[in-house]
Design a protein around this motif. Structure first.
Motif, mmCIF file in Angstrom:
data_model
loop_
_atom_site.group_PDB
_atom_site.id
_atom_site.type_symbol
_atom_site.label_atom_id
_atom_site.label_comp_id
_atom_site.label_asym_id
_atom_site.label_seq_id
_atom_site.Cartn_x
_atom_site.Cartn_y
_atom_site.Cartn_z
ATOM 1 N N GLU A 249 -4.459 -9.729 3.950
ATOM 2 C CA GLU A 249 -3.632 -9.335 2.802
ATOM 3 C C GLU A 249 -4.456 -9.212 1.532
ATOM 4 N N SER A 252 -6.686 -6.108 1.694
ATOM 5 C CA SER A 252 -5.909 -4.867 1.589
ATOM 6 C C SER A 252 -5.793 -4.402 0.141
ATOM 7 N N LEU A 256 -4.904 -0.849 -1.300
ATOM 8 C CA LEU A 256 -3.456 -0.761 -1.459
ATOM 9 C C LEU A 256 -3.017 -1.422 -2.754
ATOM 10 N N SER A 257 -1.874 -0.994 -3.250
ATOM 11 C CA SER A 257 -1.236 -1.665 -4.367
ATOM 12 C C SER A 257 -0.728 -3.028 -3.896
ATOM 13 N N TYR A 260 2.290 -3.389 -1.656
ATOM 14 C CA TYR A 260 2.277 -3.013 -0.244
ATOM 15 C C TYR A 260 1.468 -3.978 0.626
ATOM 16 N N ARG A 261 1.087 -5.112 0.076
ATOM 17 C CA ARG A 261 0.254 -6.034 0.856
ATOM 18 C C ARG A 261 0.990 -6.594 2.071
ATOM 19 N N THR A 262 2.340 -6.654 2.005
ATOM 20 C CA THR A 262 3.097 -7.148 3.152
ATOM 21 C C THR A 262 2.976 -6.217 4.354
ATOM 22 N N ALA A 263 2.507 -4.987 4.108
ATOM 23 C CA ALA A 263 2.307 -4.071 5.230
ATOM 24 C C ALA A 263 1.285 -4.617 6.218
#
Length: 286
Positions: A249, A252, A256-257, A260-263
């Motif tokens: 996370e 990422s 990533l923003s 969107y880290r939960t992606a």
């Protein structure tokens, strides 16, 4: 240097995630269902610790004990009166019931405390700096606390009669029953310990940021992903999975923003279920 900073942050957050992830995997190993009510019990533990710390002025360690006991008691009661009657209908029905339970408990917390952010009564301390790395003293304290909690759990499972009984029920419920182990009693202890760990995890997360009634909901995907990656039912796997998710996370953020880290959790679950369904360390291992 940025990558190294993110890795350090990931280790810190992953170690904290490991505490509730262990609670989730212990419950799954013994009771054979995924208890999504873990999210609300993280919230309950965070607020129990907040009351002890901010209202009664207790230091962090006693407040964490209050968080453990408070979330554990609610976990035992909710399992006894809500989830236990559902277990005869199968693990899917019970898991769905746990989702309904967590929604109900979170709304009770919201009704009592409101929706505003709250913080613990902690001294303000500057970050430590080492060769360009920034490390918060509170992060280090939370890291040490998480490691101690996991160590105590290991001793409990390995050295005590109750812990060995929990492992026996997890490994072979029928043989454990033949040996005279009371499965209902063990189920109650597992619910108390597992949700108590969730409460400690909720407060540890809040110590580094703030808390609100959704503090557990916001992190439950990462915790579930940690358990899946490590292998459901495996305590060492939960720790490894939490570190993988925590570091993943943070890294990422390079592409990533933060929104969107939960992606990372979704991707990790998909990859593991596709390539290695049993997780990195397989099924139940203590």
């Amino acid at each position: 240097m940025e990558i190294l900073q993110l890795i350090v942050n990931g280790i810190m957050s992953g170690t904290i995630l490991a505490v509730p992830a262990i609670g989730l995997t212990v419950i799954f190993a013994v009771l054979r269902f995924t208890n999504f009510a873990l999210a609300s019990h993280m919230t309950i533990g965070a607020y129990a610790g907040l009351i002890a710390n901010a209202t009664f002025g207790l230091p962090v360690i006693p407040s964490l004990i209050v968080a453990f006991v408070g979330a554990g008691l609610v976990g035992w009661l909710s399992d006894e009166f809500v989830l236990k009657p559902l277990r005869a209908s199968g693990f899917i029905t019970t898991a769905i019931g746990s989702i309904a339970l967590t929604i109900g408990l979170e709304n009770i917390v919201r009704f009592i405390f409101g929706n505003q952010m709250r913080g613990y009564d902690l001294p303000i301390r500057r970050d430590w700096r080492f060769s360009g790395l920034h490390i918060s003293p509170q992060q280090v304290e939370s890291l040490v606390i998480a490691i101690v909690v996991m160590g105590l759990l290991f001793v409990f499972l390995s050295m005590t009669r109750t812990g060995k009984a929990m492992r026996a029920v997890a490994d072979n419920p029928m043989l454990a029953a033949i040996k005279g182990i009371n499965a209902d009693r063990i189920a109650g202890i597992v619910s108390f310990v597992g949700m108590g760990l969730a409460g400690v995890g909720g407060m540890l997360i809040g110590l580094d940021t703030t808390i609100d009634p959704l503090v557990g909901f916001k992190t439950v995907l990462s915790i579930f992903a940690a358990a899946v990656v490590g292998g459901f039912g495996s305590i060492p796997g939960a720790v490894v999975g939490a570190l993988v998710i925590g570091i993943g996370e943070e890294l990422s953020l390079l592409v990533l923003s933060p929104a969107y880290r939960t992606a990372v959790g979704f991707i990790a679950i998909l990859l593991v279920l596709t390539l290695r369904p049993r997780g990195l360390l397989g099924a139940r291992a203590y």
